[in-house]
Motif scaffolding. Structure first.
Motif, PDB file in Angstrom:
ATOM      1  N   ARG A 184       4.590  27.550  39.336  1.00 49.85           N
ATOM      2  CA  ARG A 184       4.140  26.605  38.313  1.00 49.85           C
ATOM      3  C   ARG A 184       5.213  26.464  37.237  1.00 49.85           C
ATOM      4  O   ARG A 184       5.972  27.391  36.965  1.00 49.85           O
ATOM      5  N   ALA A 185       5.250  25.290  36.633  1.00 54.29           N
ATOM      6  CA  ALA A 185       6.252  25.020  35.603  1.00 54.29           C
ATOM      7  C   ALA A 185       6.104  25.975  34.422  1.00 54.29           C
ATOM      8  O   ALA A 185       7.107  26.407  33.835  1.00 54.29           O
ATOM      9  N   GLN A 186       4.889  26.326  34.065  1.00 59.61           N
ATOM     10  CA  GLN A 186       4.675  27.236  32.950  1.00 59.61           C
ATOM     11  C   GLN A 186       5.276  28.608  33.235  1.00 59.61           C
ATOM     12  O   GLN A 186       5.859  29.236  32.350  1.00 59.61           O
ATOM     13  N   ARG A 191       9.604  32.597  32.281  1.00 55.32           N
ATOM     14  CA  ARG A 191      10.679  33.414  32.838  1.00 55.32           C
ATOM     15  C   ARG A 191      12.044  33.023  32.252  1.00 55.32           C
ATOM     16  O   ARG A 191      12.961  33.840  32.209  1.00 55.32           O
ATOM     17  N   SER A 192      12.157  31.778  31.806  1.00 54.22           N
ATOM     18  CA  SER A 192      13.422  31.282  31.258  1.00 54.22           C
ATOM     19  C   SER A 192      13.509  31.469  29.752  1.00 54.22           C
ATOM     20  O   SER A 192      14.528  31.117  29.141  1.00 54.22           O
ATOM     21  N   GLY A 193      12.437  31.989  29.155  1.00 50.26           N
ATOM     22  CA  GLY A 193      12.431  32.180  27.717  1.00 50.26           C
ATOM     23  C   GLY A 193      12.351  30.886  26.941  1.00 50.26           C
ATOM     24  O   GLY A 193      12.860  30.794  25.807  1.00 50.26           O
ATOM     25  N   LEU A 199      11.698  23.079  28.200  1.00 47.84           N
ATOM     26  CA  LEU A 199      12.192  23.145  29.572  1.00 47.84           C
ATOM     27  C   LEU A 199      12.140  21.771  30.225  1.00 47.84           C
ATOM     28  O   LEU A 199      13.072  21.383  30.945  1.00 47.84           O
ATOM     29  N   GLN A 200      11.084  21.030  29.991  1.00 49.57           N
ATOM     30  CA  GLN A 200      10.972  19.688  30.560  1.00 49.57           C
ATOM     31  C   GLN A 200      12.077  18.779  30.036  1.00 49.57           C
ATOM     32  O   GLN A 200      12.651  17.988  30.792  1.00 49.57           O
ATOM     33  N   GLY A 208      17.440  16.023  36.370  1.00 55.76           N
ATOM     34  CA  GLY A 208      17.028  14.735  36.919  1.00 55.76           C
ATOM     35  C   GLY A 208      15.643  14.745  37.522  1.00 55.76           C
ATOM     36  O   GLY A 208      15.106  13.683  37.867  1.00 55.76           O
ATOM     37  N   LEU A 209      15.048  15.918  37.690  1.00 55.49           N
ATOM     38  CA  LEU A 209      13.666  16.072  38.119  1.00 55.49           C
ATOM     39  C   LEU A 209      12.952  16.957  37.103  1.00 55.49           C
ATOM     40  O   LEU A 209      13.595  17.701  36.362  1.00 55.49           O
ATOM     41  N   SER A 210      11.637  16.894  37.103  1.00 54.77           N
ATOM     42  CA  SER A 210      10.872  17.767  36.224  1.00 54.77           C
ATOM     43  C   SER A 210      10.836  19.176  36.798  1.00 54.77           C
ATOM     44  O   SER A 210      11.098  19.382  37.996  1.00 54.77           O
TER      45      SER A 210
END
Length: 272
Positions: A184-186, A191-193, A199-200, A208-210
């Motif tokens: 999931r994006a969340q 994880r990316s802080g 992030l979006q 170039g993509l979500s």
């Protein structure tokens, strides 16, 4: 970001290539120079020589990354596609491509990567010397020398050090590609802080993509890679491993993208 030990041959990593064992063409991959390693995944060279009148349709579901491609009669910057594409091969031909890291092309392009999605841009927009670089690639028949020409040109345009935004975007996108546990994006944002909205924005600008699209892209590429392998696949188990709610969920997404259900795709690969 660390430099890879070297790109895997297509026999070991065929992600993105439909029917990888049923192909009348050859491929070789080359590592970038150290100066370009933060931006470029690898170079790829393809060639084919088909009998007169024969046409081969090669399907591709590209990685979530830009490809810069030079061929005998055309050259272009291929933004990330949102759907399956096909290349018609006939006669004799070749191509040399640069597969950038997801998020790695933004320093070479004058606008957000979301504007390049599903389109082919002019190589001249990458920077000065594009015409000479393309001509240099076409002036030799040796794939390694073609690679050297593009590598030298791109290295002359690369920032002295990767911009922080590029480092951040590449790290997040490659984490989505590598970690099956991220579904999931969340999760990817945590994880990316980063918070999800940030992030979006990063992905719209640099990839170039979500984030959601990138995660789904790499899970489907993984499913296709498993399907094309020699070992039987437990689709119910793989679906859960890849973050789909159940097997039917995986089958629905796989069929929508590849045109056939994963079990039939696997059967065709084993029948080669």
């Amino acid at each position: 970001m660390t430099q890879d030990s070297g790109p895997a041959p297509v026999e070991e990593d065929s992600r993105g290539i439909l029917r990888p064992h049923d192909r009348p063409w050859g491929m070789q991959r080359f590592a970038p120079s150290p100066a370009l390693a933060p931006y470029v995944r690898h170079y790829w060279a393809v060639w084919w020589d088909l009998p007169e009148g024969e046409v081969f349709e090669q399907g591709v579901l590209a990685h979530a990354a830009v490809n810069l491609v030079v061929e005998p009669e055309r050259a272009g910057v291929h933004g990330v596609p949102t759907r399956l594409s096909a290349q018609s091969l006939r006669g004799r031909g070749w191509g040399l491509g640069v597969l950038f890291r997801p998020g790695g092309f933004r320093p070479f392009w004058p606008e957000a990567l979301s504007a390049l999605t599903d389109t082919v841009g002019d190589v001249a927009r990458v920077g000065p010397g594009a015409e000479d670089a393309v001509a240099g690639v076409r002036a030799t028949d040796v794939p390694e020398r073609r690679r050297d020409v593009l590598d030298a040109w791109l290295a002359s345009l690369a920032p002295a050090a990767p911009p922080e935004a590029t480092v951040r975007a590449v790290a997040a996108a490659e984490l989505a590609a590598a970690d099956r546990g991220i579904t999931r994006a969340q999760q990817l944002a945590e994880r990316s802080g980063r918070d999800l909205r940030s992030l979006q924005r990063d992905f719209a600008e640099h990839v170039g993509l979500s984030p959601k699209q990138v995660i789904l892209r790499y899970r489907l590429l993984e499913a296709a890679e498993q399907a094309a392998g020699d070992s039987p696949v437990r689709w119910d188990e793989l679906a859960l491993e890849l973050g789909f709610s159940d097997q039917a969920h995986l089958v629905r997404h796989f069929t929508a993208v590849f045109g056939i259900p994963p079990a039939r795709y696997a059967a065709a690969a084993r029948a080669r």
